[in-house]
Design a protein around this motif. Structure first.
Motif, PDB file in Angstrom:
ATOM      1  N   THR A 232       4.865   1.185  12.926  1.00 17.91           N
ATOM      2  CA  THR A 232       4.641  -0.097  13.593  1.00 17.91           C
ATOM      3  C   THR A 232       4.793  -1.241  12.589  1.00 17.91           C
ATOM      4  OG1 THR A 232       3.034  -1.288  14.960  1.00 17.91           O
ATOM      5  CG2 THR A 232       2.124  -0.029  13.161  1.00 17.91           C
TER       6      THR A 232
ATOM      7  N   GLU B  70      -8.107  -1.391   5.550  1.00 13.39           N
ATOM      8  CA  GLU B  70      -9.566  -1.313   5.647  1.00 13.39           C
ATOM      9  C   GLU B  70     -10.066   0.133   5.590  1.00 13.39           C
ATOM     10  OE1 GLU B  70      -7.502  -1.257   7.964  1.00 13.39           O
ATOM     11  OE2 GLU B  70      -8.270  -0.880   9.966  1.00 13.39           O
TER      12      GLU B  70
ATOM     13  N   ILE C  38       0.857  -1.185   0.000  1.00 19.60           N
ATOM     14  CA  ILE C  38       0.000   0.000   0.000  1.00 19.60           C
ATOM     15  C   ILE C  38       0.892   1.232   0.000  1.00 19.60           C
ATOM     16  CG2 ILE C  38      -1.522   1.372   1.498  1.00 19.60           C
ATOM     17  CD1 ILE C  38      -2.870  -1.180   2.392  1.00 19.60           C
TER      18      ILE C  38
ATOM     19  N   VAL D  15       4.483  -0.516   8.736  1.00 16.78           N
ATOM     20  CA  VAL D  15       3.583   0.597   8.416  1.00 16.78           C
ATOM     21  C   VAL D  15       4.364   1.903   8.555  1.00 16.78           C
ATOM     22  CG1 VAL D  15       1.435   1.777   9.056  1.00 16.78           C
ATOM     23  CG2 VAL D  15       1.632  -0.710   9.343  1.00 16.78           C
TER      24      VAL D  15
ATOM     25  N   PHE E 138      -5.561  -5.255   7.368  1.00 18.61           N
ATOM     26  CA  PHE E 138      -5.068  -3.897   7.145  1.00 18.61           C
ATOM     27  C   PHE E 138      -5.593  -3.405   5.796  1.00 18.61           C
ATOM     28  CE2 PHE E 138      -1.700  -4.719   4.023  1.00 18.61           C
ATOM     29  CZ  PHE E 138      -1.519  -6.083   4.181  1.00 18.61           C
TER      30      PHE E 138
ATOM     31  N   THR F 134      -4.088   5.993   4.302  1.00 12.13           N
ATOM     32  CA  THR F 134      -3.606   6.838   5.400  1.00 12.13           C
ATOM     33  C   THR F 134      -2.143   6.562   5.743  1.00 12.13           C
ATOM     34  OG1 THR F 134      -4.295   5.208   7.044  1.00 12.13           O
ATOM     35  CG2 THR F 134      -5.918   6.915   6.431  1.00 12.13           C
ATOM     36  N   ALA F 135      -1.590   5.469   5.245  1.00 10.98           N
ATOM     37  CA  ALA F 135      -0.207   5.092   5.548  1.00 10.98           C
ATOM     38  C   ALA F 135       0.301   4.185   4.432  1.00 10.98           C
ATOM     39  CB  ALA F 135      -0.164   4.356   6.890  1.00 10.98           C
TER      40      ALA F 135
HETATM   41  P1  CMP Z   1      -5.608   2.336   4.781  1.00 10.40           P
HETATM   42  O1  CMP Z   1      -5.572   3.775   5.165  1.00 10.40           O
HETATM   43  O2  CMP Z   1      -6.633   1.872   3.843  1.00 10.40           O
HETATM   44  O3  CMP Z   1      -4.169   1.926   4.203  1.00 10.40           O
HETATM   45  C1  CMP Z   1      -3.057   1.958   5.096  1.00 10.40           C
HETATM   46  C2  CMP Z   1      -3.376   1.059   6.249  1.00 10.40           C
HETATM   47  O4  CMP Z   1      -2.394   1.017   7.266  1.00 10.40           O
HETATM   48  C3  CMP Z   1      -4.620   1.572   6.983  1.00 10.40           C
HETATM   49  O5  CMP Z   1      -5.727   1.452   6.128  1.00 10.40           O
HETATM   50  C4  CMP Z   1      -4.574   0.750   8.240  1.00 10.40           C
HETATM   51  O6  CMP Z   1      -5.042  -0.565   8.011  1.00 10.40           O
HETATM   52  C5  CMP Z   1      -3.057   0.718   8.493  1.00 10.40           C
HETATM   53  N1  CMP Z   1      -2.655   1.752   9.466  1.00 10.40           N
HETATM   54  C6  CMP Z   1      -2.781   3.081   9.352  1.00 10.40           C
HETATM   55  N2  CMP Z   1      -2.301   3.715  10.445  1.00 10.40           N
HETATM   56  C7  CMP Z   1      -1.874   2.745  11.265  1.00 10.40           C
HETATM   57  C8  CMP Z   1      -1.274   2.744  12.562  1.00 10.40           C
HETATM   58  N3  CMP Z   1      -1.005   3.873  13.229  1.00 10.40           N
HETATM   59  N4  CMP Z   1      -0.992   1.549  13.121  1.00 10.40           N
HETATM   60  C9  CMP Z   1      -1.259   0.390  12.465  1.00 10.40           C
HETATM   61  N5  CMP Z   1      -1.806   0.336  11.247  1.00 10.40           N
HETATM   62  C10 CMP Z   1      -2.111   1.491  10.655  1.00 10.40           C
END
Ligand code: CMP
Length: 139
Positions: free
Chosen positions: A85, A95, A58, A77, A93, A105-106
């Motif tokens: 993390t 979602e 991602i 991540v 993940f 978001t990440a």
């Molecule tokens: P999404 O934003 O679709 O794609 C990136 C994913 O990373 C996000 O969904 C979460 O499943 C996971 N993610 C985002 N922020 C965090 C975090 N702080 N800790 C763990 N997992 C995260």
């Protein structure tokens, strides 16, 4: 909406794998609110995808087309290039972009070769829509 709307997306899997996937979806703080049958339909339609060490599963800021469960290997991540993390095996993940129609978001990067189970965004929404329409027809 008839069941066959996502029926063609079904992929055979071992009952033990289905159990692990169901548990992984149920552990997720957002997905656990869905109905058992919805999660079951989603598990039926998940398929395997592997990534090589160093590959991005991602990328932050991109649109999201899949939801994932990690089955094997190590995933990290990152947010704004900073390591946040690691993801534990049999965790969901990716979602957030699927549920909230936001961009990723990440970033999630393979720290080893990894095996994941994937659900397409379209199937996720078809399962949700089918339940809503079935309920509508009952009333
Ligand atoms: P999404 O934003 O679709 O794609 C990136 C994913 O990373 C996000 O969904 C979460 O499943 C996971 N993610 C985002 N922020 C965090 C975090 N702080 N800790 C763990 N997992 C995260």
């Amino acid at each position: 909406m008839p069941k066959f709307y996502f029926e063609s997306a079904r992929v055979w899997k071992e009952p033990s794998v289905k159990k692990l996937l169901t548990d992984a979806l149920n552990k997720n703080r957002y997905l656990k609110r869905l109905e058992g049958q919805q999660l079951k339909d989603m598990v039926e339609c998940m398929y395997e995808r592997t990534y090589q060490q160093g590959e991005f599963v991602i990328k932050q800021g991109e649109p999201g087309n899949h939801l994932f469960v990690l089955a094997d290997g190590n995933l990290d991540v990152y947010q704004n290039n900073k390591l946040l993390t690691s993801i534990a095996v049999w965790t969901t993940f990716g979602e957030l972009a699927i549920l909230y129609n936001c961009t990723r978001t990440a970033s999630v990067k393979a720290a080893s070769n990894v095996r994941t189970w994937v659900l397409d965004r379209e199937v996720f929404h078809n399962v949700m829509r089918m339940t809503a329409e079935a309920r509508h027809e009952q009333h």
